[in-house]
Write an enzyme that holds these catalytic residues in place. Structure first.
Site, short mmCIF file in Angstrom:
data_model
loop_
_atom_site.label_atom_id
_atom_site.label_comp_id
_atom_site.label_asym_id
_atom_site.label_seq_id
_atom_site.Cartn_x
_atom_site.Cartn_y
_atom_site.Cartn_z
N TYR A 5 0.83 -1.20 0.00
CA TYR A 5 0.00 0.00 0.00
C TYR A 5 0.87 1.26 0.00
O TYR A 5 2.08 1.18 -0.19
CB TYR A 5 -1.01 -0.07 1.15
CG TYR A 5 -1.90 -1.28 1.00
CD1 TYR A 5 -2.69 -1.43 -0.14
CD2 TYR A 5 -1.91 -2.31 1.95
CE1 TYR A 5 -3.48 -2.56 -0.32
CE2 TYR A 5 -2.69 -3.44 1.77
CZ TYR A 5 -3.48 -3.56 0.64
OH TYR A 5 -4.25 -4.68 0.43
N ARG A 7 3.69 -0.88 11.00
CA ARG A 7 3.74 -2.21 10.41
C ARG A 7 4.48 -2.17 9.09
O ARG A 7 4.19 -1.35 8.22
CB ARG A 7 2.32 -2.77 10.18
CG ARG A 7 2.35 -4.25 9.77
CD ARG A 7 0.98 -4.78 9.43
NE ARG A 7 0.81 -6.15 9.95
CZ ARG A 7 0.06 -7.09 9.39
NH1 ARG A 7 -0.59 -6.83 8.27
NH2 ARG A 7 -0.05 -8.28 9.92
#
Length: 370
Positions: A186, A233
């Site tokens: 992403y 993350r």
């Protein structure tokens, strides 16, 4: 015995009773219109409040940040109120919960974008993948991702601001903290990886430049809510949605080291040697060395996810590979997973057909232990 997995740990401001976290899991069940959490979502998270820490499903920071149908946001008043009901229910059960902040970048479709525009990315290049969209009948289907538009500097600055506002909104929604999603192909991961970032300005080229956007987001979010409420993350060496980096050891080692300047709650890494619960035969053999390198580079709490069992999780913590283990699919089918792992009780099997979209079936109807 799982004496290490069920030992206490301090994570940011939180004192956790054990080390079994719930990994972020996209389930595509946000209420419509508006991508707002509903009473069904409240019940789903309430059932799983025995996790040491719940990390919510990825939640878009803006309309531009959405890439999949029926995923929740954290940029409207209605979404804040919906998430507040979730956090209240988890806290009432004694649980702790972080909201995962998400911008999908190029992994989107004009049906989600403001004014039907193209998705945004560090570089305008083809994307090898599909995303989950709605057809004319309102049904979920997989659609091709178009070539995105390249972000300009003002667009990048607006996204940093959106992350800041989303973090503030998460705390208004009663969350204990936020996890910045910088992996899985992403937007932030697209900037980090050399395969997807062909820019020649201060956000491209060198490792320092490709990491710049993530570090600016971390700075903005920690200023807004405090570093002890913030986590990151990463998916080093991930291949999803065309990711790849020429020098992953140096790139992710640099990021892990730079993250030490903030006293973050934790760093969350995904093990690419597992795909679901199956060993990936084509995984990069450098991964095991990279995890040990990043463990040394990052000085705070390290969380790992990726196909763990009670036995492998216990071993990872006992050997110092990780401090906390996040479980994904086992938590879908086992709302009381910590109790089952502690007692080495048989696990319910997960129904893959109900992972994405749908109703209560395969979502809030899995049985807990008597």
């Amino acid at each position: 015995m799982s004496q290490h997995l069920f030992s206490p740990i301090k994570l940011g401001q939180l004192n956790l009773d054990h080390r079994v976290a719930m990994a972020p899991l996209t389930r595509s069940r946000a209420g419509q219109p508006g991508n707002v959490p509903t009473s069904m979502n409240v019940e789903y998270y309430r059932q799983r409040a025995s996790a040491a820490l719940i990390i919510t499903e990825a939640t878009q920071i803006s309309q531009q940040g959405q890439g999949y149908a029926w995923t929740p946001g954290i940029h409207s008043d209605e979404q804040i109120h919906g998430w507040k009901a979730v956090s209240d229910a988890v806290h009432a059960e004694g649980g702790r919960i972080f909201l995962q902040l998400w911008h999908v970048g190029r992994v989107s479709h004009p049906v989600f974008q403001p004014n039907g525009g193209l998705p945004v990315a560090p570089t305008a290049q083809p994307v090898p993948g599909k995303t989950f969209i709605l057809n004319e009948q309102g049904e979920g289907v997989w659609g091709d991702v178009p070539v995105p538009q390249e972000l300009d500097i003002s667009g990048i600055e607006a996204i940093v601001s959106d992350f800041r506002k989303a973090a503030r909104n998460a705390l208004l929604a009663g969350m204990d903290g936020v996890e910045i999603h910088a992996g899985n192909g992403y937007l932030l991961d697209q900037f980090i990886n050399s395969a997807s970032n062909q820019r020649s300005d201060r956000y491209g080229g060198s490792i320092e430049n490709r990491a710049r956007l993530l570090l600016e987001v971390v700075q903005a979010v920690t200023e807004e809510v405090g570093a002890e409420r913030v986590a990151v993350r990463l998916t080093p060496m991930g291949r999803f949605m065309g990711m790849g980096d020429d020098t992953p050891e140096q790139t992710f080692g640099y990021i892990a080291s730079r993250l030490n300047q903030w006293n973050l709650a934790y760093l969350h890494l995904v093990e690419p040697m597992m795909v679901g619960t199956v060993l990936d035969e084509s995984n990069d053999p450098r991964w095991d060395a990279i995890i040990k390198q990043l463990r040394a580079d990052f000085h705070g709490v390290l969380m790992l996810a990726g196909g763990y069992t009670a036995e492998t999780a216990e071993r990872a913590i006992a050997q110092g590979r990780a401090d906390v283990i996040a479980f994904g699919r086992p938590f879908i089918a086992n709302p009381d997973l910590p109790a089952r792992l502690r007692g080495r009780t048989e696990l319910n099997p997960a129904d893959g057909n109900s992972f994405f979209g749908g109703d209560a079936k395969g979502y809030i109807d899995y049985p807990a232990l008597a």
